[in-house]
Design a protein around this motif. Structure first.
Motif, mmCIF file in Angstrom:
data_model
loop_
_atom_site.group_PDB
_atom_site.id
_atom_site.type_symbol
_atom_site.label_atom_id
_atom_site.label_comp_id
_atom_site.label_asym_id
_atom_site.label_seq_id
_atom_site.Cartn_x
_atom_site.Cartn_y
_atom_site.Cartn_z
ATOM 1 N N VAL A 1 0.879 -1.173 0.000
ATOM 2 C CA VAL A 1 0.000 0.000 0.000
ATOM 3 C C VAL A 1 0.913 1.218 0.000
ATOM 4 C CG1 VAL A 1 -1.762 1.260 1.276
ATOM 5 C CG2 VAL A 1 -1.742 -1.241 1.304
ATOM 6 N N TYR A 2 0.805 2.021 -1.002
ATOM 7 C CA TYR A 2 1.737 3.136 -1.164
ATOM 8 C C TYR A 2 1.178 4.444 -0.620
ATOM 9 C CZ TYR A 2 4.569 0.257 -4.269
ATOM 10 O OH TYR A 2 5.368 -0.717 -4.776
ATOM 11 N N LYS A 3 2.124 5.251 -0.133
ATOM 12 C CA LYS A 3 1.818 6.646 0.194
ATOM 13 C C LYS A 3 2.958 7.491 -0.353
ATOM 14 C CE LYS A 3 -0.972 6.266 4.384
ATOM 15 N NZ LYS A 3 -1.059 6.578 5.818
ATOM 16 N N THR A 4 2.700 8.760 -0.524
ATOM 17 C CA THR A 4 3.802 9.627 -0.902
ATOM 18 C C THR A 4 4.727 9.770 0.294
ATOM 19 O OG1 THR A 4 2.725 11.641 -0.177
ATOM 20 C CG2 THR A 4 2.299 10.933 -2.450
ATOM 21 N N THR A 5 5.966 10.107 0.038
ATOM 22 C CA THR A 5 6.929 10.289 1.126
ATOM 23 C C THR A 5 6.414 11.331 2.119
ATOM 24 O OG1 THR A 5 8.684 9.754 -0.423
ATOM 25 C CG2 THR A 5 9.338 10.834 1.625
ATOM 26 N N GLU A 6 5.817 12.370 1.598
ATOM 27 C CA GLU A 6 5.314 13.441 2.482
ATOM 28 C C GLU A 6 4.210 12.909 3.390
ATOM 29 O OE1 GLU A 6 5.798 13.794 -0.842
ATOM 30 O OE2 GLU A 6 7.689 14.876 -0.515
ATOM 31 N N GLN A 7 3.301 12.119 2.809
ATOM 32 C CA GLN A 7 2.214 11.552 3.628
ATOM 33 C C GLN A 7 2.778 10.625 4.696
ATOM 34 O OE1 GLN A 7 0.044 9.765 0.384
ATOM 35 N NE2 GLN A 7 -1.644 11.236 0.558
ATOM 36 N N ALA A 8 3.745 9.791 4.295
ATOM 37 C CA ALA A 8 4.322 8.844 5.250
ATOM 38 C C ALA A 8 5.052 9.577 6.369
ATOM 39 C CB ALA A 8 5.274 7.900 4.527
#
Lengths: 412, 195
Positions: A32-39
């Motif tokens: 499940v991916y998130k953007t680096t900023e979201q993570a």
């Protein structure tokens, strides 16, 4: 007669119907991916969660920081060591290693180093990200992350597929051995004290520097300002196969699959290799104490080899380490030393306690069985043992009769 | 289960013979051997069947050994229709039954047909379907003995279950109860002796 022949050989025309087929129920895990900023924005103290895959442990000021492999860090309040409590969880995707200096916790987040302010362990917040310093983590578990995004979780998928059965098929995504790699280091400096870690660490703090190892690199970070670590340099280690790092005085002891490297870190930004003590190709966490280094060699799985033993090495002359004696073990992993007592995680045999008063005659004292142990830190009478089934607190005040005082079990 | 197949067959066969004598049916039997071809290569089978016959029809039961891919013991009911008269007759036949695994995998093994070398445990083969249909000819037929050559489309199925370690993408493996359902389609050229 022609009709008869046609009837007899009609099925032969149905060659496509003669293919074996198979319907497979398969299981795999989808990222499940998130953007680096979201993570990064998600890194904060959250409600405690059950242990699933406990990894490396670090102790600091009554709190245990336990890595949950690739997912984050559990915070365990161990101020009352006889009644520890799982109090919080910090979600850090891709995290495997950690170290604590003062009120700052360092962890890897895939290719980045993140510094967290843990002055209030229940209100942790990131203070700095050092990007791209662990490029080897770009590939994680056979998955190549989407550029600009990182895998923050994994979803189990059970499905069925139908296929022509040629015998070649990607059914799952690997057969890793699931082995643990624990960590820790214990060396203070710069007026800010460092925490206590295990022997299977790949992060080590010495004075005001953070040293990390990868398969073939030793990296140096400046932690003089703990909350804002900065990358200094990378030292390439030829034929590395590095697995662990343990700081002792101004030296760094690196465990590798082919031997123990000793680096002199007197010039803290420019550690220099002083020696390599070679051994058979196996895995070897190492700790040092006084003029002696204790190395456990184990075989099996990724460790190959056929050696399972404890080696006591004389490091009086660091440039020329000498093997004093070897002791047979079952499948030794992490180890710790408390006074004359040596605590060794001996795989399925549990926790082995030895009297190392005389390095030439290390004597067995007791074995606490019942769990498959990987790493240990000794906290003056209580050993915190990371095991396959969870985290155990072992009272060894009487080394001849150790017992478990508390456990956090997997998925409990 | 596999070991009890001959006993079951004998019991059913004796029952059929008894029924035939009481109902004026004629008993029949046939022993045949076949060459099976499918995508897993050629293999052999041997079968014994028998039953009752009346007015160009034959009904019976049979069993044997099928060496194709996953060796199995087929246990089936069969019907045949003989067309024509004389020594060379056209045969239409079909069988339906169960395919019982003749062997079991080791309790801990590896699923080899996988790009990853997956260790598994509690691997089991389970009974599946056995079915066929085809046609043939009988020749050199005497009153009691005769040869029969048949060509059939044959299918057997088998379910394989196992518990598998699946990499969870991050920290290690998780267990999964998975299965494969194999469908093996073969063309069978079979030579039989009517007894």
């Amino acid at each position: 007669m022609k009709k008869l022949i046609a009837i007899l050989f009609f099925p032969a025309l149905l060659t496509s119907c003669l293919q074996d087929t198979v319907i497979r129920k398969v299981t795999y895990f989808k990222p499940v991916y998130k953007t680096t900023e979201q993570a990064r924005a998600d890194i904060k103290t959250a409600s405690p969660t059950a242990l699933s895959a406990p990894g490396k442990i670090f102790y600091r000021n009554g709190f245990l920081f336990l890595n949950e492999m690739y997912r984050g860090i559990h915070i365990i309040d161990a101020r009352n060591i006889n009644a520890p409590k799982n109090v919080a969880f910090i979600k850090i995707p891709g995290s495997v290693d950690l170290a604590v200096r003062g009120n700052t916790l360092y962890a890897d987040m895939y290719t980045d180093l993140v510094a967290l302010d843990i002055s209030d362990p229940l209100r942790v917040k990131p203070t700095h990200f050092e990007s791209g310093v662990f490029p080897e983590n770009y590939y994680q578990g056979f998955w190549r992350g989407d550029s600009g995004k990182i895998a923050t979780d994994w979803q189990r998928v059970d499905t069925t597929i139908r296929e022509q059965d040629y015998g070649w098929f990607t059914k799952e995504f690997a057969v890793a051995d699931g082995g643990f790699r624990q960590t820790m280091s214990n060396s203070a400096g710069g007026g800010v004290s460092n925490g206590i870690g295990g022997s299977m660490a790949r992060f080590a703090l010495s004075r005001d520097r953070l040293y990390t190892v990868s398969w073939s690199d030793l990296r140096v970070f400046n932690t003089a300002i703990p909350e804002k670590p900065s990358y200094i340099k990378e030292i390439r280690i030829q034929n590395g196969t590095i697995e662990t790092i343990f700081p002792y005085n101004n030296f760094l002891f690196l465990g590798s699959m082919t031997g123990m490297y000793v680096f002199d870190a007197t010039d803290k930004d420019n550690p220099v290799q002083k020696s390599k003590f070679e051994h058979a190709r196996v895995c070897d966490p190492v700790i040092a104490d006084g003029n002696l280094a204790y190395v456990t060699l184990r075989s099996g799985n990724e460790c190959v080899g056929f050696t399972n033993q404890l080696e006591v090495v004389d490091i009086t002359e660091v440039a020329r380490p000498k093997l004093l004696k070897t002791y047979p073990m079952t499948n030794p992993h992490g180890l710790a030393k408390d006074g004359h007592m040596l605590l060794i995680c001996d795989g399925r045999d549990g926790l082995r306690i030895l009297d190392a008063t005389d390095p030439n005659n290390v004597k067995p004292v007791s074995v606490l069985k019942g769990f498959e142990s990987f790493d240990v830190i000794a906290l003056g009478g209580i050993a915190v043992v990371s095991a396959k089934d969870g985290l155990h607190f072992v009272n060894y005040i009487n080394p001849a009769n150790p017992f478990i005082t508390h456990s956090f079990m997997i998925n409990d | 289960m596999t070991k009890s197949v001959p006993a079951i067959l004998c019991l059913l066969f004796c029952s059929l013979m008894g029924f035939a004598q009481q109902q004026s049916f004629k008993p029949w039997g046939a022993l045949d051997a076949g060459l099976l071809t499918g995508s897993s290569g050629p293999a052999l089978d041997v079968r014994l069947q028998g039953g009752v016959a009346k007015k160009g029809w034959k009904w019976g039961i049979g069993g044997g050994y099928d060496a194709y891919r996953f060796a199995s013991v087929p246990l089936y009911a069969q019907a045949r229709k003989y067309l024509g008269t004389g020594g060379s007759r056209l045969i239409l036949l079909g069988s339906l039954g169960a395919s019982i695994p003749a062997v079991q995998p080791p309790s801990q093994g590896v699923i080899f047909d996988d790009i990853w070398y997956s260790p598994v445990r509690e691997q089991r083969y389970h009974t599946g379907l056995y079915a066929e249909a085809g046609a043939g000819v009988s020749f050199f037929a005497k009153k009691k003995l005769g040869l029969e050559l048949t060509l059939l489309y044959n299918r057997k199925t088998m379910k394989e279950t196992f518990i598998q370690q699946v990499y969870n993408g991050s920290d290690g493996n998780e267990e999964a109860e998975n299965w494969n359902k194999y469908r093996m389609n073969r063309l069978v050229l079979r030579l039989g002796v009517r007894i």
